[in-house]
Design a protein around this motif. Sequence first.
Motif, PDB file in Angstrom:
ATOM      1  N   VAL A 181      58.763  30.119  10.332  1.00 49.40           N
ATOM      2  CA  VAL A 181      57.352  29.879  10.131  1.00 49.40           C
ATOM      3  C   VAL A 181      57.102  28.378   9.990  1.00 49.40           C
ATOM      4  CG1 VAL A 181      57.487  30.102   7.618  1.00 49.40           C
ATOM      5  CG2 VAL A 181      55.326  30.590   8.785  1.00 49.40           C
ATOM      6  N   ARG A 182      55.883  27.937  10.414  1.00 51.24           N
ATOM      7  CA  ARG A 182      55.488  26.544  10.241  1.00 51.24           C
ATOM      8  C   ARG A 182      54.013  26.501   9.886  1.00 51.24           C
ATOM      9  NH1 ARG A 182      55.095  21.783  14.858  1.00 51.24           N
ATOM     10  NH2 ARG A 182      54.053  20.264  13.515  1.00 51.24           N
ATOM     11  N   GLU A 183      53.674  25.706   8.903  1.00 53.60           N
ATOM     12  CA  GLU A 183      52.279  25.492   8.541  1.00 53.60           C
ATOM     13  C   GLU A 183      51.755  24.240   9.224  1.00 53.60           C
ATOM     14  OE1 GLU A 183      51.706  25.519   4.344  1.00 53.60           O
ATOM     15  OE2 GLU A 183      51.882  27.708   4.212  1.00 53.60           O
ATOM     16  N   ILE A 184      50.539  24.357   9.812  1.00 49.68           N
ATOM     17  CA  ILE A 184      49.964  23.244  10.573  1.00 49.68           C
ATOM     18  C   ILE A 184      48.525  23.032  10.130  1.00 49.68           C
ATOM     19  CG2 ILE A 184      49.355  22.390  12.871  1.00 49.68           C
ATOM     20  CD1 ILE A 184      51.587  24.133  14.007  1.00 49.68           C
ATOM     21  N   ALA A 185      48.217  21.833   9.650  1.00 49.21           N
ATOM     22  CA  ALA A 185      46.849  21.457   9.323  1.00 49.21           C
ATOM     23  C   ALA A 185      46.139  21.067  10.620  1.00 49.21           C
ATOM     24  CB  ALA A 185      46.831  20.298   8.332  1.00 49.21           C
ATOM     25  N   VAL A 186      45.115  21.822  11.000  1.00 50.23           N
ATOM     26  CA  VAL A 186      44.476  21.641  12.308  1.00 50.23           C
ATOM     27  C   VAL A 186      43.585  20.407  12.292  1.00 50.23           C
ATOM     28  CG1 VAL A 186      42.931  22.658  14.003  1.00 50.23           C
ATOM     29  CG2 VAL A 186      44.550  24.111  12.759  1.00 50.23           C
ATOM     30  N   GLN A 187      43.886  19.472  13.219  1.00 51.02           N
ATOM     31  CA  GLN A 187      43.115  18.237  13.338  1.00 51.02           C
ATOM     32  C   GLN A 187      42.600  18.008  14.758  1.00 51.02           C
ATOM     33  OE1 GLN A 187      46.191  15.539  12.026  1.00 51.02           O
ATOM     34  NE2 GLN A 187      45.486  15.605   9.889  1.00 51.02           N
ATOM     35  N   LEU A 191      46.667  23.431  19.905  1.00 46.77           N
ATOM     36  CA  LEU A 191      48.089  23.429  19.575  1.00 46.77           C
ATOM     37  C   LEU A 191      48.844  23.641  20.872  1.00 46.77           C
ATOM     38  CD1 LEU A 191      48.407  25.623  16.346  1.00 46.77           C
ATOM     39  CD2 LEU A 191      48.126  23.139  16.530  1.00 46.77           C
ATOM     40  N   HIS A 192      49.871  22.831  21.119  1.00 52.12           N
ATOM     41  CA  HIS A 192      50.651  22.933  22.343  1.00 52.12           C
ATOM     42  C   HIS A 192      52.014  23.537  22.028  1.00 52.12           C
ATOM     43  CE1 HIS A 192      47.829  20.921  24.968  1.00 52.12           C
ATOM     44  NE2 HIS A 192      47.627  20.019  24.021  1.00 52.12           N
ATOM     45  N   PHE A 193      52.283  24.712  22.640  1.00 50.50           N
ATOM     46  CA  PHE A 193      53.532  25.432  22.417  1.00 50.50           C
ATOM     47  C   PHE A 193      54.514  25.124  23.545  1.00 50.50           C
ATOM     48  CE2 PHE A 193      50.575  27.602  19.776  1.00 50.50           C
ATOM     49  CZ  PHE A 193      51.305  28.239  18.769  1.00 50.50           C
ATOM     50  N   PRO A 194      55.775  24.808  23.220  1.00 53.53           N
ATOM     51  CA  PRO A 194      56.759  24.503  24.263  1.00 53.53           C
ATOM     52  C   PRO A 194      57.231  25.777  24.968  1.00 53.53           C
ATOM     53  CG  PRO A 194      57.815  24.490  22.115  1.00 53.53           C
ATOM     54  CD  PRO A 194      56.346  24.719  21.863  1.00 53.53           C
ATOM     55  N   VAL A 195      57.236  25.760  26.301  1.00 51.13           N
ATOM     56  CA  VAL A 195      57.594  26.937  27.094  1.00 51.13           C
ATOM     57  C   VAL A 195      58.805  26.637  27.968  1.00 51.13           C
ATOM     58  CG1 VAL A 195      56.811  28.618  28.799  1.00 51.13           C
ATOM     59  CG2 VAL A 195      55.187  27.664  27.153  1.00 51.13           C
ATOM     60  N   LYS A 196      59.743  27.559  27.991  1.00 52.83           N
ATOM     61  CA  LYS A 196      60.898  27.498  28.890  1.00 52.83           C
ATOM     62  C   LYS A 196      60.802  28.681  29.835  1.00 52.83           C
ATOM     63  CE  LYS A 196      64.800  25.624  30.211  1.00 52.83           C
ATOM     64  NZ  LYS A 196      64.827  24.227  30.736  1.00 52.83           N
ATOM     65  N   LEU A 255      59.320  25.924  16.969  1.00 53.09           N
ATOM     66  CA  LEU A 255      58.173  25.706  16.100  1.00 53.09           C
ATOM     67  C   LEU A 255      58.002  24.235  15.742  1.00 53.09           C
ATOM     68  CD1 LEU A 255      58.346  28.740  13.629  1.00 53.09           C
ATOM     69  CD2 LEU A 255      57.012  28.507  15.724  1.00 53.09           C
ATOM     70  N   ALA A 256      59.116  23.537  15.576  1.00 53.57           N
ATOM     71  CA  ALA A 256      59.056  22.136  15.148  1.00 53.57           C
ATOM     72  C   ALA A 256      58.355  21.242  16.163  1.00 53.57           C
ATOM     73  CB  ALA A 256      60.466  21.614  14.877  1.00 53.57           C
ATOM     74  N   THR A 257      58.452  21.601  17.451  1.00 52.14           N
ATOM     75  CA  THR A 257      57.890  20.723  18.482  1.00 52.14           C
ATOM     76  C   THR A 257      56.447  21.068  18.854  1.00 52.14           C
ATOM     77  OG1 THR A 257      58.924  22.103  20.181  1.00 52.14           O
ATOM     78  CG2 THR A 257      60.113  20.131  19.485  1.00 52.14           C
ATOM     79  N   ILE A 258      55.856  22.085  18.229  1.00 53.56           N
ATOM     80  CA  ILE A 258      54.436  22.354  18.470  1.00 53.56           C
ATOM     81  C   ILE A 258      53.631  21.100  18.095  1.00 53.56           C
ATOM     82  CG2 ILE A 258      52.441  23.733  17.788  1.00 53.56           C
ATOM     83  CD1 ILE A 258      54.363  26.039  17.224  1.00 53.56           C
ATOM     84  N   SER A 259      52.788  20.657  19.004  1.00 51.52           N
ATOM     85  CA  SER A 259      52.021  19.429  18.780  1.00 51.52           C
ATOM     86  C   SER A 259      50.528  19.712  18.911  1.00 51.52           C
ATOM     87  CB  SER A 259      52.444  18.344  19.768  1.00 51.52           C
ATOM     88  OG  SER A 259      52.181  18.761  21.099  1.00 51.52           O
ATOM     89  N   GLN A 260      49.727  18.720  18.513  1.00 53.31           N
ATOM     90  CA  GLN A 260      48.277  18.839  18.599  1.00 53.31           C
ATOM     91  C   GLN A 260      47.704  17.771  19.526  1.00 53.31           C
ATOM     92  OE1 GLN A 260      45.942  19.592  14.995  1.00 53.31           O
ATOM     93  NE2 GLN A 260      47.841  19.371  13.793  1.00 53.31           N
TER      94      GLN A 260
END
Length: 702
Positions: A181-187, A191-196, A255-260
């Motif tokens: 799990v990862r908590e993300i404060a939306v700014q 949210l960009h999820f990495p796909v393989k 989860l760690a590489t999810i970016s905004q």
Amino acid sequence: MLSRVTSLVVLCVLPYFATAADRPDIVFADFEGSDYGQWTATGTAFGTGPAKGTLPGQMAVTGFQGKGLVNSFAGGDKSTGTLTSPEFVVERKHLNFLIGGGGHAGKTCMNLVIEGKVVRTVTGPNTAPGGSEELAADGWDVTEYAGKKAKLVVVDTATGGWGHINVDQIVFSDAKPEKPVREIAVQKRYLHFPVKNRGTVRHVKVFLGDEIVREFTIELADGPPDWWAPLDVSAWQGKTLRVQANSLPAKSQGLATISQDDAVKGENLYAEKLRPQLHVSPRRGWNNDPNGMVYADGEWHLYFQHNPYGTEWGNMHWGHWVSKDLARWEEVSVAVYPKKFGDWAFSGSAIVDHANTSGWKTGPNELLVGAYTSTGRGECMIYSNDKGRTWTEFAGNPVVKHAGRDPKLLWHTPSKQWVMAVYDEADKKQWIAFHTSPDLKAWTYRSRIEGYFECPDLFELPVDGDGKNRKWVLTAANSDYQVGTFDGATFTPETKKIKGVRGKGFYAAQTFANAPDGRVIQVGWLQAPSPGMAFNQAMSIPLELKLMQTADGPRLSWSPVKELDSLAAKTTRVGAAELKPGDDPLKDLHAELLKLNLELTPSDAAVVELKVRGVPIRYDAKKQELDANGHKVAAPLRGGKLRLTVLADRTSYEIFAADGLAYVPIPVIPKAEDKSLSLTVTGGTAKLESGDVGELKSIWSK
């Protein structure tokens, strides 16, 4: 050899005096043995022992530990049964496990039974197509049952889709199950999820507090991604979301590489190597059927079946494109999300409720009303007062509940009522059913016509432009059609079923509602892959439909809409000429994106061959047959002439012959470096009456 269950049952009932902080986990069952040990099976669904992974006819099962698991797909989804554990004493705070498979409450589940009552129950995640066979970590807090005797019962009484359950690694523990799990404060907006691509499918849940606000499957990249899938989170600006994914390996960066970001992530967006430049395609992810096609407030709206999180079918949403001119397009936010995971937003349509018969209108914009298939509920109504950007569910959904899908809405002026034409599977047959309504809320069944499959459409056209001689056309997913009459309740065919589109990879077409000039304009799903890209599939160009009188009766014709002419960057006229073997009036012309028009009068013996960027399009005048890159179709001469139009793009061609009576789309990827054109004749001669080659600009250009 028995499962570890036998010895572990003895262990779990022994006195244990350690404190809760240091009590070790107890593995109650890992299903690594050749049989179920002291567990008792009934029926046939669970076989004679633990499955060694995937069973015959099943999608790949992943996420289990070791080599074995409980898998009730033995014999397929039709098999049923139960699997009951030996009795044990609850001696830990939590009962943790891995679970997957069907999500049918009470039918594909595992139950905790104490004193003959089910006190806890859990299902897998899947109820509809598009899911994954991956097991995920889950568990129950059983603190209140400390010291009580209990049993586990794994149940499979479902016989339809996802009628099975998968379970593994049942552990008694004082710790909750580990869920990445990862908590993300939306700014930012996305949210960009990495796909393989072709990676392991993960089940992702996005929480706002305890509420799941988005849920989907995705090939989440553990390391460097192939592309990034955007999730619009603008509705939760300034709030904190919790993102959870199942069964991630220890070193996963998924989860760690999810970016905004406020923009969709990716280099050369809309200029990628295999990005169609004349055909609308999703900026990211998958598309199939066109949906909700309607003109309102000066915009053409083209919604579409969309998987925003992968380049293959799944996670069905409604994506949304808009256009001011029917040529250039812009993708806006996802318009319709699934009501819940597995309850997908399947195909449907939209109209303008000019008279506000529904009573849903607020504000100055035109009231858009849509109908779509919610796979877990039935046919559902939605409405929008903000130019189709967001939609509200009708509180009375579903309005029609049946074995069917893909509702098409239209207003029938003579009977002054709304009509829903919808694919139906009554009596285990394939029909189009007709329902009517005065207000888009209460619907009444009227009639059915047999022999059509999926994605119906119904529209009226004049024959040869004669407004006094109008006919109705009924069609469905494969584009075959009948011409007849429609009185608002019943379609009466006047022809046999007629072959529609003659090409390849064209499916589930729909026509725009409310076109401002009365034209009937169609768009179909163009099954033209873009391999290796962060997107997949496309739509046909917008097509104007007409009814032409022929010797065989009225027939549909297709032609590119006139608005595409606005894409012309340069047009080269080709003068009239006599063609004989060895001649090539196009040899000095080159183009990548083009619209080519030719009119020829071939001799009876002539074979005319047009090559567009190396792709052969041959016409045999004797057979009156068109061969488009190996795909052969009948294309009769009209008045002794061959009129041919070709639109060439990076992943598909669309070819129009016999005055549009033969419309031949084909998926094809020409060599990027080949921009050549040629026109030759063999076996006879031909007269080139006229021709022009138009080099076109991209639909993504401003």
